[in-house]
Design a protein around this motif. Sequence first.
Motif, short mmCIF file in Angstrom:
data_model
loop_
_atom_site.label_atom_id
_atom_site.label_comp_id
_atom_site.label_asym_id
_atom_site.label_seq_id
_atom_site.Cartn_x
_atom_site.Cartn_y
_atom_site.Cartn_z
N PHE A 167 -41.76 0.50 6.30
CA PHE A 167 -41.30 -0.84 6.67
C PHE A 167 -39.86 -1.06 6.20
CE2 PHE A 167 -41.42 -5.55 6.61
CZ PHE A 167 -41.97 -5.77 7.86
N ARG A 168 -38.95 -0.35 6.84
CA ARG A 168 -37.51 -0.48 6.56
C ARG A 168 -36.75 0.17 7.69
NH1 ARG A 168 -35.70 4.46 4.70
NH2 ARG A 168 -37.27 5.87 3.81
N GLY A 169 -35.43 0.17 7.60
CA GLY A 169 -34.61 0.79 8.64
C GLY A 169 -34.15 -0.21 9.69
N ASP A 170 -33.76 0.32 10.85
CA ASP A 170 -33.30 -0.55 11.93
C ASP A 170 -34.42 -1.42 12.47
OD1 ASP A 170 -30.62 0.49 12.01
OD2 ASP A 170 -31.44 2.29 12.97
N ALA A 171 -35.63 -0.88 12.48
CA ALA A 171 -36.78 -1.64 12.95
C ALA A 171 -38.06 -1.01 12.41
CB ALA A 171 -36.83 -1.67 14.47
N ALA A 172 -39.07 -1.84 12.24
CA ALA A 172 -40.41 -1.36 11.90
C ALA A 172 -41.36 -1.88 12.96
CB ALA A 172 -40.83 -1.86 10.52
N ILE A 173 -42.21 -0.99 13.43
CA ILE A 173 -43.18 -1.34 14.48
C ILE A 173 -44.58 -1.27 13.87
CG2 ILE A 173 -44.19 -0.62 16.68
CD1 ILE A 173 -41.43 0.60 17.35
N THR A 174 -45.37 -2.31 14.09
CA THR A 174 -46.76 -2.28 13.65
C THR A 174 -47.68 -2.28 14.86
OG1 THR A 174 -46.70 -4.71 13.40
CG2 THR A 174 -46.38 -3.37 11.42
N SER B 177 -44.13 -6.49 16.21
CA SER B 177 -45.59 -6.49 16.08
C SER B 177 -46.20 -6.28 17.46
CB SER B 177 -46.08 -7.82 15.49
OG SER B 177 -47.49 -7.87 15.49
N MET B 178 -46.83 -5.11 17.66
CA MET B 178 -47.35 -4.75 18.97
C MET B 178 -48.87 -4.84 19.05
SD MET B 178 -44.64 -1.72 20.02
CE MET B 178 -44.73 -2.10 21.77
N SER B 179 -49.50 -5.32 17.99
CA SER B 179 -50.94 -5.49 17.96
C SER B 179 -51.36 -6.70 18.78
CB SER B 179 -51.42 -5.69 16.52
OG SER B 179 -50.93 -4.68 15.67
N THR B 180 -52.61 -6.70 19.21
CA THR B 180 -53.21 -7.88 19.83
C THR B 180 -53.79 -8.73 18.71
OG1 THR B 180 -53.72 -6.69 21.86
CG2 THR B 180 -54.92 -8.74 21.47
N GLY C 265 -35.53 -13.00 6.05
CA GLY C 265 -34.34 -12.44 6.71
C GLY C 265 -34.65 -11.27 7.63
N VAL C 266 -35.87 -11.22 8.12
CA VAL C 266 -36.30 -10.16 9.04
C VAL C 266 -36.64 -10.79 10.39
CG1 VAL C 266 -38.02 -8.36 9.49
CG2 VAL C 266 -37.24 -8.77 7.15
N ALA C 267 -35.99 -10.33 11.45
CA ALA C 267 -36.31 -10.84 12.78
C ALA C 267 -37.72 -10.42 13.17
CB ALA C 267 -35.29 -10.33 13.80
N TYR C 268 -38.47 -11.35 13.76
CA TYR C 268 -39.85 -11.07 14.14
C TYR C 268 -39.98 -11.13 15.66
CZ TYR C 268 -44.95 -11.50 14.45
OH TYR C 268 -46.27 -11.30 14.77
N VAL C 269 -40.41 -10.01 16.24
CA VAL C 269 -40.63 -9.92 17.68
C VAL C 269 -42.09 -9.57 17.91
CG1 VAL C 269 -40.10 -8.62 19.78
CG2 VAL C 269 -38.27 -9.24 18.20
N ALA C 270 -42.78 -10.38 18.70
CA ALA C 270 -44.14 -10.04 19.12
C ALA C 270 -44.03 -9.28 20.43
CB ALA C 270 -44.98 -11.31 19.30
N ALA C 271 -44.68 -8.12 20.51
CA ALA C 271 -44.57 -7.28 21.71
C ALA C 271 -45.88 -6.55 21.99
CB ALA C 271 -43.42 -6.29 21.57
N PRO C 272 -46.98 -7.28 22.21
CA PRO C 272 -48.24 -6.63 22.56
C PRO C 272 -48.14 -5.92 23.90
CG PRO C 272 -48.41 -8.99 22.89
CD PRO C 272 -47.10 -8.75 22.22
N ALA D 107 -46.06 4.49 29.85
CA ALA D 107 -46.22 3.65 31.03
C ALA D 107 -46.80 2.28 30.69
CB ALA D 107 -47.10 4.36 32.05
N LEU D 108 -46.68 1.86 29.44
CA LEU D 108 -47.21 0.57 29.04
C LEU D 108 -46.38 -0.57 29.64
CD1 LEU D 108 -47.71 1.38 25.27
CD2 LEU D 108 -49.53 1.15 26.96
N ASN D 109 -47.02 -1.69 29.87
CA ASN D 109 -46.31 -2.93 30.15
C ASN D 109 -46.26 -3.71 28.85
OD1 ASN D 109 -45.56 -3.49 33.13
ND2 ASN D 109 -47.56 -2.49 33.26
N ILE D 110 -45.06 -4.03 28.42
CA ILE D 110 -44.86 -4.64 27.11
C ILE D 110 -44.45 -6.10 27.29
CG2 ILE D 110 -43.53 -4.53 24.98
CD1 ILE D 110 -43.15 -1.52 25.52
N VAL D 111 -45.16 -6.98 26.59
CA VAL D 111 -44.89 -8.42 26.65
C VAL D 111 -44.15 -8.80 25.37
CG1 VAL D 111 -45.92 -10.70 26.86
CG2 VAL D 111 -47.04 -8.74 27.94
N ALA D 112 -42.90 -9.21 25.49
CA ALA D 112 -42.08 -9.45 24.31
C ALA D 112 -41.62 -10.90 24.23
CB ALA D 112 -40.85 -8.53 24.33
N ALA D 113 -41.64 -11.44 23.02
CA ALA D 113 -41.12 -12.78 22.77
C ALA D 113 -40.56 -12.83 21.36
CB ALA D 113 -42.21 -13.83 22.97
N GLY D 114 -39.50 -13.61 21.21
CA GLY D 114 -38.82 -13.71 19.92
C GLY D 114 -37.33 -13.91 20.16
#
Length: 289
Positions: free
Chosen positions: A52-59, A88-91, A108-115, A127-134
């Motif tokens: 959980f560091r770097g340019d981005a962290a994906i969960t 955060s890519m979890s449902t 101070g961490v930007a939060y993007v939801a992307a299930p 080939a996923l369809n990604i739904v992103a908001a933030g």
Amino acid sequence: MDIGFLGLGRMGQAMAANLVKAGHTVRVWNRSPEAANGIEGATRVATAAEAFRGDAAITMLADDAALRSVIVEGGLLDGAERPAVHVSMSTVAVALARELAPIHERAGVAYVAAPVFGRPEAAANAALNIVAAGDDAAITKVQPLLDAMGAKTWRFGSEPSAANAVKLAGNFMIVSAIEAMGEASAFAEGHGVSKAALLDLLTNTLFASPVYKGYGALIAEDRYEPPGFTLRLGAKDIRLVLAAAEGAGVPMPFASVLRDNLIDAISHGDGERDFAALATVAARRSGQS
């Protein structure tokens, strides 16, 4: 980009592998460390904090409890090193997304939801369809990562929870389609018509869409193992739909029917079978199985 990936189930493994293929530096972490063994080119780390560091962290964690445990209760947002963006890519629940957004802002961490929409084979094929908001700038920053994992990113504004609402709405429609095919199949077989023949017709004409064709093929063949997505996880998603619906004052009577039928399937031992096994409930009730 330098990224961490947390959560290596069947979906997460394929998604992390595609990030490596795209040339990103990927640190991977999972509660069960052996899940990282097959991701060639990724660096396995021993703790969630190292990922959980770097340019981005994906969960890509299993559910609300896992996400809360790792990110919030695990103190990752209080660490000395934190990512610029958490994707955060979890449902997960709409309510949890609303809770997480201000916590991330204070850290101070930007939060993007992307299930995502897509089964493991879609994840493997990027080939996923990604739904992103933030925050729009944050989504743009991580867009190369999303492009490495998916066919298209669909943006739904600046409020992260909107992405989770869209994901749950879509999952409700998927479960509804499986239920409809299960009942239609039982009806046809009750009149001496093969469900395989029925679904072959309907999924190549009136309902020629990926959900109907994919799940219809599984139902036609009674092919529920190995699971691409378990029925138990599908039941979790319908519970999230009902909770979010109640929170918004939106009646969803059919979602309640789906919940009860999913409980029926789990009670009959189908929880770890493929989601499509929901179709067996109608067959069993009609005495066909």
